[in-house]
Scaffold this motif. Structure first.
Motif, short mmCIF file in Angstrom:
data_model
loop_
_atom_site.label_atom_id
_atom_site.label_comp_id
_atom_site.label_asym_id
_atom_site.label_seq_id
_atom_site.Cartn_x
_atom_site.Cartn_y
_atom_site.Cartn_z
N GLU A 146 73.19 -23.01 77.77
CA GLU A 146 71.92 -22.51 78.29
C GLU A 146 72.15 -21.20 79.06
O GLU A 146 71.37 -20.26 78.95
CB GLU A 146 71.25 -23.54 79.19
N LEU A 149 73.07 -18.19 76.78
CA LEU A 149 71.86 -17.62 76.17
C LEU A 149 71.20 -16.56 77.03
O LEU A 149 70.55 -15.65 76.52
CB LEU A 149 70.81 -18.74 76.03
N LEU A 150 71.31 -16.74 78.34
CA LEU A 150 70.50 -15.93 79.26
C LEU A 150 71.17 -14.62 79.65
O LEU A 150 70.50 -13.72 80.13
CB LEU A 150 70.19 -16.73 80.54
N GLY A 189 73.00 -25.43 65.31
CA GLY A 189 71.59 -25.78 65.11
C GLY A 189 70.79 -25.72 66.40
O GLY A 189 69.63 -25.33 66.40
N ASP A 190 71.45 -26.10 67.50
CA ASP A 190 70.74 -26.11 68.78
C ASP A 190 70.57 -24.70 69.35
O ASP A 190 69.60 -24.44 70.07
CB ASP A 190 71.54 -26.93 69.81
N LEU A 414 71.64 -34.56 76.52
CA LEU A 414 70.67 -34.55 77.60
C LEU A 414 71.32 -34.07 78.89
O LEU A 414 72.40 -34.52 79.24
CB LEU A 414 70.12 -35.97 77.82
N MET B 1 65.14 -13.14 80.12
CA MET B 1 65.22 -14.44 79.46
C MET B 1 65.78 -14.32 78.05
O MET B 1 65.99 -15.31 77.37
CB MET B 1 63.82 -15.06 79.41
N ASN B 2 66.04 -13.05 77.65
CA ASN B 2 66.66 -12.79 76.35
C ASN B 2 65.87 -13.35 75.16
O ASN B 2 66.45 -13.93 74.24
CB ASN B 2 68.08 -13.36 76.33
N ASN B 41 65.89 -30.45 79.45
CA ASN B 41 66.21 -30.02 78.07
C ASN B 41 65.84 -31.11 77.07
O ASN B 41 66.28 -31.09 75.94
CB ASN B 41 67.68 -29.60 77.95
N TYR B 42 65.01 -32.07 77.53
CA TYR B 42 64.62 -33.16 76.65
C TYR B 42 63.14 -33.51 76.85
O TYR B 42 62.56 -33.23 77.89
CB TYR B 42 65.47 -34.42 76.91
N ARG B 67 65.88 -29.14 71.90
CA ARG B 67 66.43 -28.19 70.92
C ARG B 67 66.57 -28.85 69.55
O ARG B 67 66.40 -28.19 68.52
CB ARG B 67 67.80 -27.70 71.37
N GLU B 71 65.05 -27.61 65.48
CA GLU B 71 66.19 -26.96 64.84
C GLU B 71 65.81 -26.12 63.64
O GLU B 71 66.41 -25.09 63.38
CB GLU B 71 67.22 -28.01 64.43
N PHE B 77 61.44 -20.49 70.32
CA PHE B 77 62.54 -20.32 71.26
C PHE B 77 62.34 -21.29 72.40
O PHE B 77 61.30 -21.28 73.06
CB PHE B 77 62.55 -18.89 71.82
N PHE B 78 63.34 -22.15 72.63
CA PHE B 78 63.26 -23.05 73.78
C PHE B 78 64.06 -22.46 74.92
O PHE B 78 65.15 -21.93 74.73
CB PHE B 78 63.82 -24.43 73.44
N ARG B 79 63.51 -22.53 76.12
CA ARG B 79 64.27 -22.17 77.31
C ARG B 79 64.14 -23.28 78.34
O ARG B 79 63.03 -23.76 78.61
CB ARG B 79 63.79 -20.84 77.91
N TRP B 80 65.31 -23.69 78.87
CA TRP B 80 65.38 -24.71 79.93
C TRP B 80 65.01 -24.01 81.23
O TRP B 80 65.84 -23.36 81.84
CB TRP B 80 66.80 -25.27 79.97
N ILE B 97 64.47 -18.69 85.75
CA ILE B 97 65.46 -17.89 85.02
C ILE B 97 64.90 -16.52 84.67
O ILE B 97 65.39 -15.86 83.76
CB ILE B 97 65.97 -18.61 83.75
#
Lengths: 423, 423
Positions: A146, A149-150, A189-190, A414, B1-2, B41-42, B67, B71, B77-80, B97
């Motif tokens: 995570e 990514l940032l 994939g994630d 998780l 956040m890219n 993240n879930y 995520r 897939e 785009f997912f961001r935590w 973030i």
């Protein structure tokens, strides 16, 4: 502690690991009151902690409630407690929930991570000796991606994706293999916006081979399997220091990495109160009856016990089978002592050792026979499954393994309790 | 956040609950860039949190990695990340973030516990709105019995074994039933030295029936089932205060209890930055297109959205089906907006509601049909299973349920992270 006082002798067991549980079970229906203490309310199947850390198994699959294990054992009292101090003069154990007297004391406290005095490294590195540590590692691994990514700083991104595992014993090797599988099959994939080829898994070992205690054949094959999975294996490489950013190697080399996982050593989990001169190689000296040196009613079994014999001049290996066998043996000797009969010295029956590398490779050393590969992996899986405590845990674990095997999936990615990086 | 800047409009979704996930999935292959933010993240399957809290299910069975859900959705785009502030003037969301601009914003942040201003109670009571809260409750329940064992003060012991659940909605009722099963079938085996008849489960409700939003028939049957399981049901009973030791009731009555579980109310999880005058009953006012009042490009769905219609003058119920339906509907409207087509107002299709009470009893209200009992329980189980996200979670959950059903067992009685009682 509210344990009833009874006429029969009280045996206090410190630790509900392999040794403590075996001993307690073997004392069922014997003429003792047995009190089992553990700082957790569950038994941990330590050999599979690495699968929890890499999101392959649920923590609950490898942890088993201790009270449930002893439901039909009326002479056993479990207390969720941490032993703090042993007062040999008064036969008392001090714990966080109060004192407890014993007639016989058995120390089965297992082992702690040994950092060999590398204090700064200890502060900022990850370990994998308990369920909570494995969960922290799971969170840390996922959080690294995570964070990767940032950032737009490529060096920092690489550092998040660079994993250094120190120590290529079974724990280090199995963890490296599982991390490689995450890299090869799951993470791309994630994290489609990350280039997962940049993820590096470095397995660093001071000795000249991986799996040092195993056969040359097993070590060589394990190294080949690791390399095939993309693990960088660094032999003859001793880590000198780590500050949370840079791993320093003795020869002047270094790695930039946000994550160092230390699996390079363990030492006995010694409880205060016993004289220092009975400690050898970080473990409590015991004789062949598991009696602690200079004591008459204190025993130690498993990792914490240092039993030197002709066959094992450096003490017995710190593995589950030794703990189980010593505990089962000690149970018989305790009964003999109570009946005024003769006790028998312990003799270890080495059934062999094994390690798994990734999804379908393992190495197995039996006393007369060595083999490696897919069949070895099935043997490894079978042995671990039948050793897992409890029907339910077996089924859940089996299902997870089969599922992971066929769909290349690690289901439990998780971050339940985020890990706070130490500084 | 890219997040890459692209030509197509960016939809930012705050929250990966039922609404957020449905919306994000329905926008697959549409001409938008979709950014989904969640503080975990879930995805959490909230209706089964009570089973995690009572050691019936592993937390991982009801949590699904976000995520993994997306897939094969390249436009997502997912961001935590946790959304902190919405700047409507500049079309920006501030998060932990960093900031993110949006063309359309969808608030699907769900709900928080509503304590109705009972600040002291809030500080010391337990809740069950997230996986971590459910795990804390699991630890707390088990720790209570460990503590009850240690005290010789009988009043204190009773207080540890006295559970007060405030609010007899589905959450409170289901939790009370599961706690009663723990009491009746599991805990006597785990704690042979405690008299489990002393364990009390008090379900306290300000209204004059349990399950207030359900039919009279369902409420009455649910109350009968609860009483059969040994739950003390207190109707017309409003809680006034709690200090960690004594629960004060409005009529002067009180309970001595170490554990109060608050399930008496929820409110929208509102993010700062929107004008206060659009909040009604703790939720954001939206029109029938889920557009937030006075906004042109900010929508809200699910629990956080207050949509008043003729059929629902007090807003729609705060349940998963409303969130799912609003999200699916909004996805279509967003596509229509982008194509310059006409949008369609939302209409809720109420499929009914249900609650389970213990091992094999449930109450089900369908629009034209009501039933209760064992068949209802099978319906409840089936509906929840098919709603659980992901094949793996279904299988693990199904196995746990079948196992629990036949062997009367709750397998995960683990105190992994001990709960620190607040003072």
């Amino acid at each position: 502690m509210n344990i009833p006082d009874v006429e029969i002798p009280r045996i206090v067991i410190i630790g509900g690991g392999f040794g403590g549980v075996t001993l307690a079970q073997d004392l069922k229906n014997k003429n003792f009151q047995v009190v089992l203490l553990d700082k957790n309310n569950y038994h941990t199947f330590q050999p599979l902690l690495y699968q929890v850390a890499t999101a392959g198994l649920e923590p609950d699959s490898i942890a088993y409630p201790l009270r449930k294990l002893f439901e039909d054992q009326p002479n056993l009292f479990f207390r969720w407690a941490e032993a703090k101090y042993i007062d040999t003069a008064t036969n008392m154990v001090e714990t966080n929930i109060g004192p407890l007297s014993y007639d016989y004391l058995v120390i089965a406290s297992g082992s702690d991570t040994n950092f060999f005095g590398l204090n700064q490294l200890q502060k900022v590195s990850m370990t994998m000796k308990s369920v909570t540590e494995a969960l922290d590692l799971r969170s840390c691994i996922l959080q690294n991606f995570e964070s990767a990514l940032l950032t737009s700083d490529l060096e920092e991104q690489n550092s998040y994706m660079n994993f250094v595992i120190v120590g290529a014993g079974p724990t280090g090797v199995e963890l490296a293999g599982a991390l490689a599988e995450l890299k090869n099959q799951i993470l791309p994939g994630d994290y489609p916006d990350l280039d997962l080829r940049k993820m590096k898994i470095n397995l660093v070992e001071a000795a000249d081979k991986v799996l040092p205690p195993m056969s040359k054949q097993a070590s060589e094959k394990a190294e080949i399997y690791l390399k095939k999975l993309g693990v960088n294996v660094w032999l003859n490489t001793a880590v000198e220091d780590y500050d949370g950013e840079v791993v320093k190697i003795k020869n002047g080399k270094s790695f930039k990495s946000k994550t160092l996982i230390w699996s390079a050593g363990v030492k006995g989990a010694i409880i205060e109160g016993l004289a220092d001169d009975i400690v050898e190689r970080g473990r409590l000296q015991v004789n062949e009856f598991n009696l602690v040196k200079n004591q008459t009613n204190i025993f130690a079994v498993g990792d914490v016990a240092f039993m030197k014999t002709e066959a094992y001049p450096k003490g017995h290996p710190m593995v589950a089978p030794v703990a189980n066998q010593q505990a089962a043996h000690l149970a018989k000797n305790l009964v003999a002592i109570a009946q005024g009969k003769k006790t028998v010295p312990f003799k270890y029956f080495d059934k062999g050792s094994m390690a798994t590398i990734g999804r379908n490779r393992a190495v197995v050393d039996l006393p007369r026979f060595r083999f490696q590969g897919t069949f070895a992996w099935f043997v490894w899986m079978f042995i671990h499954l039948i050793s897992l405590v409890g029907f339910r845990n077996k089924i859940v674990t089996f299902f997870n393994w089969v599922y992971n095997y066929f769909v290349f999936e690690k289901g439990v990615r998780l971050i339940i309790r985020p890990y706070s990086r130490k500084k």
